[in-house]
Scaffold this motif. Structure first.
Motif, PDB file in Angstrom:
ATOM      1  N   PRO A  41      14.928  -9.627 -18.702  1.00  0.00           N
ATOM      2  CA  PRO A  41      14.437  -8.250 -18.661  1.00  0.00           C
ATOM      3  C   PRO A  41      12.916  -8.174 -18.739  1.00  0.00           C
ATOM      4  N   LYS A  42      12.297  -9.099 -19.488  1.00  0.00           N
ATOM      5  CA  LYS A  42      10.833  -9.105 -19.609  1.00  0.00           C
ATOM      6  C   LYS A  42      10.186  -9.327 -18.253  1.00  0.00           C
ATOM      7  N   LYS A  43      10.738 -10.245 -17.466  1.00  0.00           N
ATOM      8  CA  LYS A  43      10.184 -10.510 -16.130  1.00  0.00           C
ATOM      9  C   LYS A  43      10.347  -9.277 -15.245  1.00  0.00           C
ATOM     10  N   MET A  44      11.506  -8.631 -15.319  1.00  0.00           N
ATOM     11  CA  MET A  44      11.724  -7.425 -14.518  1.00  0.00           C
ATOM     12  C   MET A  44      10.721  -6.338 -14.901  1.00  0.00           C
ATOM     13  N   TYR A  45      10.507  -6.178 -16.192  1.00  0.00           N
ATOM     14  CA  TYR A  45       9.542  -5.189 -16.677  1.00  0.00           C
ATOM     15  C   TYR A  45       8.151  -5.461 -16.120  1.00  0.00           C
ATOM     16  N   LEU A  46       7.691  -6.703 -16.229  1.00  0.00           N
ATOM     17  CA  LEU A  46       6.351  -7.052 -15.759  1.00  0.00           C
ATOM     18  C   LEU A  46       6.227  -6.886 -14.248  1.00  0.00           C
ATOM     19  N   ASN A  47       7.246  -7.306 -13.508  1.00  0.00           N
ATOM     20  CA  ASN A  47       7.202  -7.188 -12.049  1.00  0.00           C
ATOM     21  C   ASN A  47       7.098  -5.731 -11.606  1.00  0.00           C
ATOM     22  N   ILE A  48       7.908  -4.859 -12.212  1.00  0.00           N
ATOM     23  CA  ILE A  48       7.900  -3.451 -11.808  1.00  0.00           C
ATOM     24  C   ILE A  48       6.608  -2.769 -12.246  1.00  0.00           C
ATOM     25  N   ARG A  49       6.217  -2.961 -13.489  1.00  0.00           N
ATOM     26  CA  ARG A  49       4.985  -2.335 -13.986  1.00  0.00           C
ATOM     27  C   ARG A  49       3.774  -2.783 -13.178  1.00  0.00           C
ATOM     28  N   ASN A  50       3.666  -4.088 -12.962  1.00  0.00           N
ATOM     29  CA  ASN A  50       2.498  -4.617 -12.262  1.00  0.00           C
ATOM     30  C   ASN A  50       2.509  -4.269 -10.776  1.00  0.00           C
ATOM     31  N   SER A  51       3.695  -4.190 -10.187  1.00  0.00           N
ATOM     32  CA  SER A  51       3.793  -3.778  -8.790  1.00  0.00           C
ATOM     33  C   SER A  51       3.272  -2.356  -8.606  1.00  0.00           C
ATOM     34  N   LEU A  52       3.647  -1.471  -9.509  1.00  0.00           N
ATOM     35  CA  LEU A  52       3.163  -0.090  -9.435  1.00  0.00           C
ATOM     36  C   LEU A  52       1.638  -0.044  -9.563  1.00  0.00           C
ATOM     37  N   SER A  53       1.098  -0.813 -10.498  1.00  0.00           N
ATOM     38  CA  SER A  53      -0.357  -0.847 -10.679  1.00  0.00           C
ATOM     39  C   SER A  53      -1.044  -1.402  -9.448  1.00  0.00           C
ATOM     40  N   MET A  54      -0.483  -2.476  -8.888  1.00  0.00           N
ATOM     41  CA  MET A  54      -1.060  -3.108  -7.702  1.00  0.00           C
ATOM     42  C   MET A  54      -1.115  -2.129  -6.529  1.00  0.00           C
ATOM     43  N   ILE A  55      -0.016  -1.437  -6.293  1.00  0.00           N
ATOM     44  CA  ILE A  55       0.051  -0.506  -5.164  1.00  0.00           C
ATOM     45  C   ILE A  55      -0.897   0.665  -5.391  1.00  0.00           C
ATOM     46  N   TYR A  56      -0.954   1.157  -6.626  1.00  0.00           N
ATOM     47  CA  TYR A  56      -1.853   2.268  -6.941  1.00  0.00           C
ATOM     48  C   TYR A  56      -3.309   1.880  -6.685  1.00  0.00           C
ATOM     49  N   LYS A  57      -3.682   0.657  -7.069  1.00  0.00           N
ATOM     50  CA  LYS A  57      -5.060   0.180  -6.905  1.00  0.00           C
ATOM     51  C   LYS A  57      -5.445   0.027  -5.439  1.00  0.00           C
ATOM     52  N   ASN A  58      -4.516  -0.454  -4.626  1.00  0.00           N
ATOM     53  CA  ASN A  58      -4.866  -0.921  -3.289  1.00  0.00           C
ATOM     54  C   ASN A  58      -4.472   0.010  -2.151  1.00  0.00           C
ATOM     55  N   GLU A  59      -3.590   0.946  -2.421  1.00  0.00           N
ATOM     56  CA  GLU A  59      -3.178   1.909  -1.393  1.00  0.00           C
ATOM     57  C   GLU A  59      -4.023   3.185  -1.481  1.00  0.00           C
ATOM     58  N   THR A  60      -4.043   3.934  -0.393  1.00  0.00           N
ATOM     59  CA  THR A  60      -4.628   5.275  -0.441  1.00  0.00           C
ATOM     60  C   THR A  60      -3.767   6.152  -1.350  1.00  0.00           C
ATOM     61  N   SER A  61      -4.303   7.253  -1.797  1.00  0.00           N
ATOM     62  CA  SER A  61      -3.535   8.153  -2.664  1.00  0.00           C
ATOM     63  C   SER A  61      -2.286   8.695  -1.970  1.00  0.00           C
ATOM     64  N   PRO A  62      -2.384   9.164  -0.702  1.00  0.00           N
ATOM     65  CA  PRO A  62      -1.156   9.599  -0.010  1.00  0.00           C
ATOM     66  C   PRO A  62      -0.164   8.449   0.171  1.00  0.00           C
ATOM     67  N   GLY A  63      -0.688   7.263   0.485  1.00  0.00           N
ATOM     68  CA  GLY A  63       0.179   6.104   0.660  1.00  0.00           C
ATOM     69  C   GLY A  63       0.904   5.750  -0.629  1.00  0.00           C
ATOM     70  N   PHE A  64       0.192   5.803  -1.748  1.00  0.00           N
ATOM     71  CA  PHE A  64       0.829   5.498  -3.025  1.00  0.00           C
ATOM     72  C   PHE A  64       1.913   6.522  -3.342  1.00  0.00           C
ATOM     73  N   THR A  65       1.642   7.799  -3.107  1.00  0.00           N
ATOM     74  CA  THR A  65       2.637   8.843  -3.404  1.00  0.00           C
ATOM     75  C   THR A  65       3.922   8.606  -2.620  1.00  0.00           C
ATOM     76  N   ARG A  66       3.781   8.282  -1.337  1.00  0.00           N
ATOM     77  CA  ARG A  66       4.961   8.015  -0.495  1.00  0.00           C
ATOM     78  C   ARG A  66       5.738   6.812  -1.029  1.00  0.00           C
ATOM     79  N   ILE A  67       5.025   5.749  -1.337  1.00  0.00           N
ATOM     80  CA  ILE A  67       5.676   4.539  -1.819  1.00  0.00           C
ATOM     81  C   ILE A  67       6.312   4.771  -3.186  1.00  0.00           C
ATOM     82  N   PHE A  68       5.612   5.484  -4.044  1.00  0.00           N
ATOM     83  CA  PHE A  68       6.116   5.724  -5.400  1.00  0.00           C
ATOM     84  C   PHE A  68       7.440   6.480  -5.370  1.00  0.00           C
TER      85      PHE A  68
END
Length: 335
Positions: free
Chosen positions: A231-258
């Protein structure tokens, strides 16, 4: 300035070092460093006694993969042109490091490179981490040639080529040292998991290419620090994936992906409850809660390209999970 340093991060990995360091010392041409994340086992004593030629950096705490490498590599900044970041549970092969560095030196527009990564336990199979070259789908989910979601392929020689990819695996990756430091290395807030994909995304946005070289093979045990099914790995993967996408995508792109990711991953959380795996459901919910609580402090990445053009995503799959789970496409060539 020297050509390359092979840098291994260690945390309570005495048994891994005993098993895998012999191949590194036998087959490597460059300086070998170990960064120790304040291990509480006998790792450091073992290294000092059995491998006095290995250069050791002892950190004051356990800063995870991301922070551990950032802190350790700061000590040797400016001494090497390249770093090969190597997990402590990887067996290498003859000439591996020289071949990788020769490739990088002949391709100056590339900032990172990974070899073919096979399973140490069953060497005819690809490894989960990086396999035959890593890609991202349109929603930020990683997949590889040789590994689609949880389906692992046999190595039949069809990925012995050299290709551009979206990311290089942190299990074994060469990075241009100057680019690594210019981009402030890994995101230390990630602690572990997804940090190399985030770094490669930032490299590509800054105009640097990422590659895979299939003529060089290494063998990865995997799960030495954190089991893949935890579960710890799943937590880190999901949390960090969201942060990664937020940092690197445009705001509209992040909203769609989120919106899509949130739907899929909350449905997964409900499925875990039905299966009686409440600890995995909690991991999903905790990841979203923690991302939302820290979102305001996450800075959007603004690249400095110095005239270089952003390198677009190479992955052509819209949603790899749909292909794998619903359409039953279990290998890369089926995608």
């Amino acid at each position: 300035m020297k050509a390359c340093a092979i840098v291994i991060l260690n945390y309570n990995g005495e048994e891994m070092l005993k098993t895998f360091l012999p191949s590194v010392c036998t087959h490597s041409s460059y300086d070998v460093w170990v960064i120790d994340n304040a291990s509480t086992d006998s790792s450091v004593d073992f290294l000092k006694e059995k491998y006095p030629r290995i250069r050791l950096i002892e950190l004051s705490g356990n800063f995870g993969y991301a922070g551990g490498y950032n802190s350790g590599l700061a000590y040797i900044r400016g001494e090497y042109n390249y770093y090969i970041l190597l997990n402590s549970d990887v067996e290498v092969t003859a000439g591996w490091d020289s071949l990788l560095i020769e490739w990088m030196e002949s391709h100056p527009d590339y900032a990172a490179l990974q070899p073919k990564i096979l399973s140490w336990k069953q060497k005819s199979l690809f490894d989960h981490a990086g396999a035959g070259g890593g890609f991202l789908d349109a929603y930020g989910y990683p997949y590889c040639r040789g590994r689609v979601w949880d389906s692992i392929e046999e190595d039949l020689g069809n990925y012995n080529d050299s290709i551009d990819v979206d990311w290089a695996s942190g299990a074994c990756m060469v990075v241009n040292a100057t680019v690594f430091h210019e981009l402030s290395g890994f995101d230390s807030a990630f602690f572990a998991h997804m940090e190399e994909i985030d770094l490669c995304w930032r490299m590509r946005k800054s105009g640097w290419k990422i590659a895979y070289e299939g003529s060089v093979e290494v063998y990865h045990l995997g799960g030495a620090t954190l089991d893949r099914a935890s579960p710890k790995k799943m937590y880190l993967n999901i949390r960090n994936s969201l942060s990664m996408i937020y940092k690197n995508e445009t705001s509209p792109g992040f909203t769609r992906i989120f919106l899509v990711k949130s739907l899929l991953e909350h449905l997964a959380a409900l499925s875990f409850v039905i299966q009686g795996k409440k600890e995995f459901s909690k991991a999903v919910l905790d990841a979203y809660r923690d991302f939302k609580s820290k979102k305001s402090s996450i800075e959007k990445f603004q690249p400095e390209t110095d005239g270089r053009v952003e390198v677009k995503r190479k992955g052509k799959v819209a949603l790899v999970f749909w292909n794998w789970k619903i359409l039953g496409k279990k290998s890369y060539d089926q995608l």
